[in-house]
Scaffold this active site. Structure first.
Site, PDB file in Angstrom:
ATOM      1  N   GLY A 150       7.783   5.472   7.623  1.00  7.79           N
ATOM      2  CA  GLY A 150       6.821   6.687   7.943  1.00  7.79           C
ATOM      3  C   GLY A 150       6.877   6.765   9.550  1.00  7.79           C
ATOM      4  O   GLY A 150       8.042   7.282   9.779  1.00  7.79           O
TER       5      GLY A 150
ATOM      6  N   LYS B 236       0.659  -1.223  -0.490  1.00  6.42           N
ATOM      7  CA  LYS B 236      -0.097  -0.124  -0.214  1.00  6.42           C
ATOM      8  C   LYS B 236       1.081   1.086  -0.106  1.00  6.42           C
ATOM      9  O   LYS B 236       1.296   1.498   1.145  1.00  6.42           O
ATOM     10  CB  LYS B 236      -1.005   0.173   1.182  1.00  6.42           C
ATOM     11  CG  LYS B 236      -1.922   0.726   1.159  1.00  6.42           C
ATOM     12  CD  LYS B 236      -2.048   2.238   2.371  1.00  6.42           C
ATOM     13  CE  LYS B 236      -1.688   2.790   2.857  1.00  6.42           C
ATOM     14  NZ  LYS B 236      -1.528   3.939   1.852  1.00  6.42           N
TER      15      LYS B 236
ATOM     16  N   GLU C 252      10.824  16.201  15.681  1.00  8.56           N
ATOM     17  CA  GLU C 252      11.224  16.715  14.286  1.00  8.56           C
ATOM     18  C   GLU C 252      10.864  17.312  13.551  1.00  8.56           C
ATOM     19  O   GLU C 252       9.347  18.160  13.194  1.00  8.56           O
ATOM     20  CB  GLU C 252      10.530  14.999  13.424  1.00  8.56           C
ATOM     21  CG  GLU C 252      11.152  14.251  12.509  1.00  8.56           C
ATOM     22  CD  GLU C 252      10.386  13.615  11.916  1.00  8.56           C
ATOM     23  OE1 GLU C 252       9.477  13.197  12.259  1.00  8.56           O
ATOM     24  OE2 GLU C 252      11.548  12.581  10.804  1.00  8.56           O
TER      25      GLU C 252
ATOM     26  N   CYS D 124      13.706  11.683   6.740  1.00 10.77           N
ATOM     27  CA  CYS D 124      14.177  10.916   8.286  1.00 10.77           C
ATOM     28  C   CYS D 124      15.654  11.381   8.369  1.00 10.77           C
ATOM     29  O   CYS D 124      15.981  11.153   9.702  1.00 10.77           O
ATOM     30  CB  CYS D 124      13.147   9.643   8.022  1.00 10.77           C
ATOM     31  SG  CYS D 124      14.497   8.255   7.070  1.00 10.77           S
TER      32      CYS D 124
ATOM     33  N   GLU E   6      10.904   1.377   9.803  1.00  9.03           N
ATOM     34  CA  GLU E   6      11.629   2.560   9.788  1.00  9.03           C
ATOM     35  C   GLU E   6      10.635   3.615   9.856  1.00  9.03           C
ATOM     36  O   GLU E   6      10.049   3.959   9.318  1.00  9.03           O
ATOM     37  CB  GLU E   6      12.122   2.817   7.827  1.00  9.03           C
ATOM     38  CG  GLU E   6      12.482   1.356   8.147  1.00  9.03           C
ATOM     39  CD  GLU E   6      14.739   0.935   8.172  1.00  9.03           C
ATOM     40  OE1 GLU E   6      14.682   2.113   8.972  1.00  9.03           O
ATOM     41  OE2 GLU E   6      14.660   0.233   8.062  1.00  9.03           O
TER      42      GLU E   6
HETATM   43  P1  NAD Z   1       2.881   8.785   7.475  1.00  7.91           P
HETATM   44  O1  NAD Z   1       2.992   7.459   8.846  1.00  7.91           O
HETATM   45  O2  NAD Z   1       1.764   9.625   7.788  1.00  7.91           O
HETATM   46  O3  NAD Z   1       2.554   7.555   6.564  1.00  7.91           O
HETATM   47  C1  NAD Z   1       3.141   6.760   6.324  1.00  7.91           C
HETATM   48  C2  NAD Z   1       2.368   5.696   5.500  1.00  7.91           C
HETATM   49  O4  NAD Z   1       1.533   5.413   6.236  1.00  7.91           O
HETATM   50  C3  NAD Z   1       1.882   5.650   3.974  1.00  7.91           C
HETATM   51  O5  NAD Z   1       1.854   4.968   3.142  1.00  7.91           O
HETATM   52  C4  NAD Z   1       0.461   6.190   4.240  1.00  7.91           C
HETATM   53  O6  NAD Z   1      -1.036   6.534   3.563  1.00  7.91           O
HETATM   54  C5  NAD Z   1       0.210   4.916   5.723  1.00  7.91           C
HETATM   55  N1  NAD Z   1      -0.741   5.089   6.340  1.00  7.91           N
HETATM   56  C6  NAD Z   1      -1.025   6.114   7.436  1.00  7.91           C
HETATM   57  N2  NAD Z   1      -1.898   5.891   8.094  1.00  7.91           N
HETATM   58  C7  NAD Z   1      -2.078   4.344   8.603  1.00  7.91           C
HETATM   59  C8  NAD Z   1      -3.143   3.594   9.305  1.00  7.91           C
HETATM   60  N3  NAD Z   1      -3.332   3.748  10.274  1.00  7.91           N
HETATM   61  N4  NAD Z   1      -2.974   2.248   8.505  1.00  7.91           N
HETATM   62  C9  NAD Z   1      -2.016   2.059   7.434  1.00  7.91           C
HETATM   63  N5  NAD Z   1      -1.517   2.453   7.122  1.00  7.91           N
HETATM   64  C10 NAD Z   1      -1.291   4.105   7.612  1.00  7.91           C
HETATM   65  O7  NAD Z   1       3.959   9.332   7.330  1.00  7.91           O
HETATM   66  P2  NAD Z   1       4.000  10.589   6.613  1.00  7.91           P
HETATM   67  O8  NAD Z   1       3.688  11.420   6.023  1.00  7.91           O
HETATM   68  O9  NAD Z   1       4.061   9.559   5.216  1.00  7.91           O
HETATM   69  O10 NAD Z   1       6.320   9.843   5.988  1.00  7.91           O
HETATM   70  C11 NAD Z   1       6.534  11.097   6.990  1.00  7.91           C
HETATM   71  C12 NAD Z   1       7.686  10.241   8.613  1.00  7.91           C
HETATM   72  O11 NAD Z   1       8.095   9.518   8.060  1.00  7.91           O
HETATM   73  C13 NAD Z   1       8.447  11.481   9.265  1.00  7.91           C
HETATM   74  O12 NAD Z   1       8.076  11.018  10.349  1.00  7.91           O
HETATM   75  C14 NAD Z   1       9.516  10.057   8.297  1.00  7.91           C
HETATM   76  O13 NAD Z   1      11.095  10.377   9.186  1.00  7.91           O
HETATM   77  C15 NAD Z   1       9.396   8.652   8.303  1.00  7.91           C
HETATM   78  N6  NAD Z   1      10.117   7.909   7.379  1.00  7.91           N
HETATM   79  C16 NAD Z   1      10.796   7.716   7.300  1.00  7.91           C
HETATM   80  C17 NAD Z   1      11.971   6.862   7.025  1.00  7.91           C
HETATM   81  C18 NAD Z   1      12.904   5.396   7.600  1.00  7.91           C
HETATM   82  O14 NAD Z   1      13.185   4.738   6.379  1.00  7.91           O
HETATM   83  N7  NAD Z   1      13.459   5.241   8.529  1.00  7.91           N
HETATM   84  C19 NAD Z   1      11.773   7.189   5.517  1.00  7.91           C
HETATM   85  C20 NAD Z   1      10.860   8.081   5.319  1.00  7.91           C
HETATM   86  C21 NAD Z   1       9.825   8.818   6.308  1.00  7.91           C
END
Ligand code: NAD
Length: 475
Positions: free
Chosen positions: A222, A168, A379, A278, A244
């Site tokens: 995320g 997804k 962050e 991140c 991650e």
């Molecule tokens: P997010 O957590 O809002 O979204 C990430 C993913 O999760 C998206 O696909 C979103 O649709 C999905 N999602 C959200 N709520 C969900 C739920 N209830 N059930 C299932 N899926 C759900 O984060 P974002 O805004 O997309 O990304 C930014 C964040 O991600 C930042 O905090 C960043 O540091 C982190 N990030 C971490 C890494 C890493 O490798 N550690 C890499 C990239 C981003």
């Protein structure tokens, strides 16, 4: 969506719009899937599991090599699509496509290196055979900030290990995910092995992923808030989990370091992907003795970073993902300035003229940041470089570690002893020493504490998709 080898609509036939974050223009629509679609996709992945697991490692490696070659052939189209959908400058999109391809090549190689063991026993008439086998169906959830490489970093090792999967992708960047799937399909991945469900609201799909009995593993990249929720739900059903998550990287400049070199490194790193990474440096700790030289160089560099549409030549910072992201950055900067920080460069939204329809914030350098300011503990995920001046070298490690995150950290020093002591003392999973790019497909990537569980990339990355089976054999 892509289920069992077919491109398909959502079961409700509804769609959602995808927009260009630089212009607000609608650039496509995608199926707005839900729980029934996720269940169909999992069923397809489960049905395809045994035959994919039974292929030889060489066959799976060949598919991944073809995918790597196709990605290289389509690199320019993929990069253009990424800049259109996600906003980063075209040069950065090209670099990400190359990085994404690295995972396909690395895991094509790694597929053939999965090995078992032959162990002895305390019983003279017994031997043990240790097998490594695919975990089974993997559910994957990926973010928008690296909309191609975050997919290949999960799909490469999962496919190499012999797992089938359901992805997804983030609702902001499903077109990039679709293009990645086209690469895999054209590379010859059999029907049902890879499946993709898209949705404007991810929650119902997350619910299915964490509860469905056929899903054996969840992998998520995320935010920490969502990762914690999904990991908790998956743990309740005893599914394997790797997550991650966010970061709050310290960047320590020791008194002996060259402040000009450190400032050039910080300026180059901080504004990559408009700070939406991140591993972006979020807290620049500079010793009082070199603070002036550091901030002068930074100010000069940051003032030259041009914001704008990622397709425009010379643009170094594209739009942020949405209005909420701009509001979060603005609130952090306003809080810091109200508490005494100085915005030496930037410090404001960009919302007029060419910026009016997009989500832009000016490349910003803050000096005089202190631990009382929100930006010191939260962050940022935006183009803001906060400089914190410190006096006591013995205190800076504690300051750097004083966060619930533990993903990346950066250290500038020319003293080997300082470097090694600091590396050993930092509670972070990825560390750059005089280096602003401590990542590679062949190196483990991941964090400690609230930054996640598990590692991606490297040999460890494929282990996340393998189960260990011990077989006792009586002679
Ligand atoms: P997010 O957590 O809002 O979204 C990430 C993913 O999760 C998206 O696909 C979103 O649709 C999905 N999602 C959200 N709520 C969900 C739920 N209830 N059930 C299932 N899926 C759900 O984060 P974002 O805004 O997309 O990304 C930014 C964040 O991600 C930042 O905090 C960043 O540091 C982190 N990030 C971490 C890494 C890493 O490798 N550690 C890499 C990239 C981003």
């Amino acid at each position: 969506m892509f289920i069992n080898g077919q491109w398909c609509d959502a079961s409700t036939s509804t769609t959602f719009e995808v927009t260009d974050p630089a212009t607000g223009e609608v650039i496509g629509t995608m199926p707005d899937g839900g729980a029934p679609d996720a269940e169909r996709a999992i069923a397809a992945a489960a049905a395809a599991g045994p035959s994919w697991a039974a292929t030889t490692a060489r066959e799976r490696a060949d598919v991944l090599y073809r995918a790597w070659q196709l990605m290289a052939e389509r690199a320019e189209d993929l990069a253009q699509l990424m800049t259109r959908e996600q906003g980063k400058p075209l040069r950065a999109s090209r670099a990400e496509v190359a990085y994404a391809g690295d995972f396909l090549r690395f895991y094509a190689e790694e597929a053939t290196r999965v090995a078992g063991e032959w162990l002895g026993s305390s019983r003279a008439d017994q031997r043990f055979l240790i097998l490594r086998q695919p975990v089974g169906v993997v559910a994957m959830v990926t973010p928008w900030n690296y909309p191609i490489s975050m997919l290949t970093r999960k799909m490469g090792p999962a496919l190499a290990a012999g797992c089938t999967l359901v992805l997804k992708p983030a609702e902001a960047t499903p077109l990039c995910a679709k293009a990645v799937f086209e690469v895999f399909v054209d590379a010859g991945v059999p029907d049902g092995v890879i499946n993709m469900v898209t949705a404007a609201d991810p929650a119902p799909i997350g619910e299915v992923f964490t509860t469905h009995p056929d899903v054996r593993k969840i992998t998520f990249t995320g935010s920490t808030a969502v990762g914690r929720r999904l990991a908790g739900a998956a743990a309740a059903n005893l599914k394997r989990v790797s997550v991650e998550l966010g970061g709050h990287a310290p960047f320590i400049v020791f008194p002996d370091a060259d402040p000009v070199r450190a400032a050039k490194g910080a300026a180059a790193l901080k504004f990559l992907n408009a700070g939406q990474a991140c591993i972006s440096p979020n807290r620049l700790y500079v010793h009082a003795g070199s603070a002036d030289a550091f901030t002068e160089t930074m100010a000069d560099r940051v003032a030259k970073v041009r914001a704008g549409n990622g397709f425009t030549d010379g643009v170094g910072v594209g739009p942020l993902v949405n209005e909420a992201a701009v509001a979060k950055v603005a609130a952090q900067v306003d809080d810091a300035v109200a508490k005494g920080a100085q915005a030496l460069v930037g410090g404001r939204r960009l919302d007029e003229g060419e910026f009016a329809a997009g989500h832009f914030y000016a490349p910003t350098l803050l000096a005089g940041v202190t631990p009382e300011m929100v930006i010191h503990s939260e962050e940022t995920f935006g183009p803001v470089a906060p400089v914190i001046t410190y006096d006591d070298v013995d205190q800076v490690l504690a300051l750097a570690n004083a966060t619930n995150y533990g993903l990346a950290a950066y250290v500038y020093t020319n003293d080997i002893s300082t470097a090694l002591r600091t590396v050993e003392g930092l509670h972070f999973g990825i560390i750059g020493v005089n280096d602003v790019n401590p990542t590679s497909a062949s190196v483990p990537f991941g964090g400690m504490k609230d930054s996640g569980i598990g590692r991606e990339g490297a040999h460890e990355g494929i282990a996340e998709y393998l189960e260990t089976k011990s077989v006792g054999i009586a002679l």
